[in-house]
Scaffold this active site. Sequence first.
Site, PDB file in Angstrom:
ATOM      1  N   THR A  71     -14.064  34.781  -0.111  1.00  0.00           N
ATOM      2  CA  THR A  71     -13.298  34.284   1.040  1.00  0.00           C
ATOM      3  C   THR A  71     -14.266  33.989   2.185  1.00  0.00           C
ATOM      4  O   THR A  71     -14.184  32.947   2.847  1.00  0.00           O
ATOM      5  CB  THR A  71     -12.239  35.320   1.465  1.00  0.00           C
ATOM      6  OG1 THR A  71     -11.342  35.517   0.368  1.00  0.00           O
ATOM      7  CG2 THR A  71     -11.465  34.879   2.697  1.00  0.00           C
ATOM      8  N   GLN A 180     -14.062  31.793 -10.362  1.00  0.00           N
ATOM      9  CA  GLN A 180     -13.554  32.093 -11.712  1.00  0.00           C
ATOM     10  C   GLN A 180     -14.402  31.462 -12.823  1.00  0.00           C
ATOM     11  O   GLN A 180     -14.140  31.712 -13.994  1.00  0.00           O
ATOM     12  CB  GLN A 180     -12.090  31.643 -11.848  1.00  0.00           C
ATOM     13  CG  GLN A 180     -11.133  32.359 -10.912  1.00  0.00           C
ATOM     14  CD  GLN A 180     -10.944  33.850 -11.243  1.00  0.00           C
ATOM     15  OE1 GLN A 180     -11.352  34.338 -12.302  1.00  0.00           O
ATOM     16  NE2 GLN A 180     -10.330  34.573 -10.325  1.00  0.00           N
ATOM     17  N   SER A 200     -18.064  35.530  -6.219  1.00  0.00           N
ATOM     18  CA  SER A 200     -17.587  36.833  -5.746  1.00  0.00           C
ATOM     19  C   SER A 200     -17.997  37.928  -6.723  1.00  0.00           C
ATOM     20  O   SER A 200     -17.926  37.737  -7.942  1.00  0.00           O
ATOM     21  CB  SER A 200     -16.058  36.773  -5.644  1.00  0.00           C
ATOM     22  OG  SER A 200     -15.553  38.028  -5.250  1.00  0.00           O
ATOM     23  N   GLY A 201     -18.390  39.090  -6.193  1.00  0.00           N
ATOM     24  CA  GLY A 201     -18.855  40.183  -7.050  1.00  0.00           C
ATOM     25  C   GLY A 201     -17.764  40.851  -7.858  1.00  0.00           C
ATOM     26  O   GLY A 201     -17.947  41.164  -9.038  1.00  0.00           O
ATOM     27  N   HIS A 202     -16.585  41.037  -7.214  1.00  0.00           N
ATOM     28  CA  HIS A 202     -15.602  41.901  -7.884  1.00  0.00           C
ATOM     29  C   HIS A 202     -14.886  41.258  -9.063  1.00  0.00           C
ATOM     30  O   HIS A 202     -14.113  41.911  -9.764  1.00  0.00           O
ATOM     31  CB  HIS A 202     -14.605  42.492  -6.869  1.00  0.00           C
ATOM     32  CG  HIS A 202     -13.598  41.546  -6.318  1.00  0.00           C
ATOM     33  ND1 HIS A 202     -12.285  41.568  -6.706  1.00  0.00           N
ATOM     34  CD2 HIS A 202     -13.699  40.570  -5.399  1.00  0.00           C
ATOM     35  CE1 HIS A 202     -11.618  40.643  -6.030  1.00  0.00           C
ATOM     36  NE2 HIS A 202     -12.453  40.019  -5.233  1.00  0.00           N
ATOM     37  N   THR A 238     -25.460  44.146   9.322  1.00  0.00           N
ATOM     38  CA  THR A 238     -26.348  44.853   8.389  1.00  0.00           C
ATOM     39  C   THR A 238     -25.884  44.603   6.953  1.00  0.00           C
ATOM     40  O   THR A 238     -24.703  44.727   6.645  1.00  0.00           O
ATOM     41  CB  THR A 238     -26.342  46.362   8.707  1.00  0.00           C
ATOM     42  OG1 THR A 238     -26.730  46.506  10.069  1.00  0.00           O
ATOM     43  CG2 THR A 238     -27.299  47.124   7.803  1.00  0.00           C
ATOM     44  N   CYS A 324      -3.143  37.122  -5.145  1.00  0.00           N
ATOM     45  CA  CYS A 324      -3.217  36.718  -3.741  1.00  0.00           C
ATOM     46  C   CYS A 324      -1.855  36.311  -3.198  1.00  0.00           C
ATOM     47  O   CYS A 324      -1.613  36.345  -2.004  1.00  0.00           O
ATOM     48  CB  CYS A 324      -4.173  35.550  -3.580  1.00  0.00           C
ATOM     49  SG  CYS A 324      -5.676  35.778  -4.497  1.00  0.00           S
TER      50      CYS A 324
HETATM   51  N1  PMP Z   1     -11.481  31.747  -4.885  1.00  0.00           N
HETATM   52  C1  PMP Z   1     -10.880  32.004  -6.056  1.00  0.00           C
HETATM   53  C2  PMP Z   1     -10.727  30.904  -7.059  1.00  0.00           C
HETATM   54  C3  PMP Z   1     -10.432  33.287  -6.353  1.00  0.00           C
HETATM   55  O1  PMP Z   1      -9.847  33.548  -7.541  1.00  0.00           O
HETATM   56  C4  PMP Z   1     -10.623  34.316  -5.391  1.00  0.00           C
HETATM   57  C5  PMP Z   1     -10.140  35.730  -5.659  1.00  0.00           C
HETATM   58  N2  PMP Z   1      -8.792  35.832  -6.054  1.00  0.00           N
HETATM   59  C6  PMP Z   1     -11.252  33.996  -4.178  1.00  0.00           C
HETATM   60  C7  PMP Z   1     -11.670  32.706  -3.957  1.00  0.00           C
HETATM   61  C8  PMP Z   1     -11.465  35.031  -3.112  1.00  0.00           C
HETATM   62  O2  PMP Z   1     -12.485  35.937  -3.479  1.00  0.00           O
HETATM   63  P1  PMP Z   1     -12.693  37.310  -2.692  1.00  0.00           P
HETATM   64  O3  PMP Z   1     -11.646  38.247  -3.186  1.00  0.00           O
HETATM   65  O4  PMP Z   1     -14.086  37.740  -3.091  1.00  0.00           O
HETATM   66  O5  PMP Z   1     -12.599  37.037  -1.245  1.00  0.00           O
END
Ligand code: PMP
Length: 381
Positions: A71, A180, A200-202, A238, A324
């Site tokens: 994000t 993705q 994104s890491g998670h 930081t 989301c």
């Molecule tokens: N873009 C896409 C295509 C996603 O699937 C997601 C996570 N659902 C995000 C952006 C946002 O990532 P983050 O949770 O790291 O902010």
Amino acid sequence: MEIYLDNCATTKVCQPAAEAVLRAMTQDYGNPSSLHKKGLDAEHILTSARRTAASLLGCDYSCVYFTGGATDSNNIAIQGALAAHPRDGKTIVTTTVEHPSVADTVTAMEKRGYTVKRIAPGPNGQFDPHEIVDAVDEDTVLVTFMMVNNELGTVLPYEKVVPAIRRRFPKVLIHMDGVQGFTKLPLSVSKLDLDLFSFSGHKLYAPKGIGGLYIKKGVRILPVEYGGGQEKGLRSGTEAVPSIAGLDAALNMIKENRAQILANYQNCNRLLRSLLADMPEVVINSPENGCPHILNISVPGIPSEIMLHALEEKGIYVSSGSACSKGALSGVLAAFHLPQERIRSALRISFSYETDESQLRTFAAALREVIDRLMKVVKAN
Ligand code: PMP
């Protein structure tokens, strides 16, 4: 028993990443800006992670910036690019199926005076690359679109679109939200000649709240927040060293096992499709040629949330559309032209490197049982 099939929402942190996080919190806990050895040790963690990410992105490590997640990356990319190029055009080209971190940022820019062209997929759910390319003109400053859709797994035609835009309009900035697709599909950001790429890491077995942004050398971006000037002034604050250490370890785990991980996504997808083929109540929403870690299905007549909780009672976790959208009917599935009844009953199943055959067979058996039970209720009403 727990069967987690919601890996598009987030993944379990892999063991090497969890250990790396702990080490960075308890041993290498220095601030990378400090001039003493503790600071230097922390700085080495950042450099190592930058090199690992760069090797998977196909770029020089100096082009990798750490952020607070995708994000954050998407906001810095879009807002920062527009702020740095105020006289290079007033049109943004994007799609109707973007994640809110792109879609809502673009809408905010529209309110500030930009013209936004939103390209929709065709009735078959696929994007016509020409439509995206033809939307770009002399007034276009930025093109931003996702690599893989997070609800269906649809792969956008980036391999055709990016070179075609480059040929016609070499100066237009091109950003891809790669959340993705990163590490799951072949990609070299430099060969493709992208300007900006978010990840994104998670979603990749690293902790939440850490992400990255690739910025091509020479591309000008203004910060959206100001502060201590970390990440070459683009992401002050930081650095999240423990999370970055975790990201490094997770990306290394993926790098070392990439072929097996990708084969596992393929096998899971194939197996689940064949198990579901025996259930006439189930419709598959994901395209055949989608990214294999995602399988979106519908059981028309049974609302997503009811199905989700019935599966949850059996220890199985799936998603109703996208995490989301928090239960709201998915606008993205509507943008993919799915009928209302399928949107209302959509379930997203997404695999990890650890998902195995027995889990999917248990899931399919549970789904069979839940459909039989809930269909009786639906019919009785
Ligand atoms: N873009 C896409 C295509 C996603 O699937 C997601 C996570 N659902 C995000 C952006 C946002 O990532 P983050 O949770 O790291 O902010």
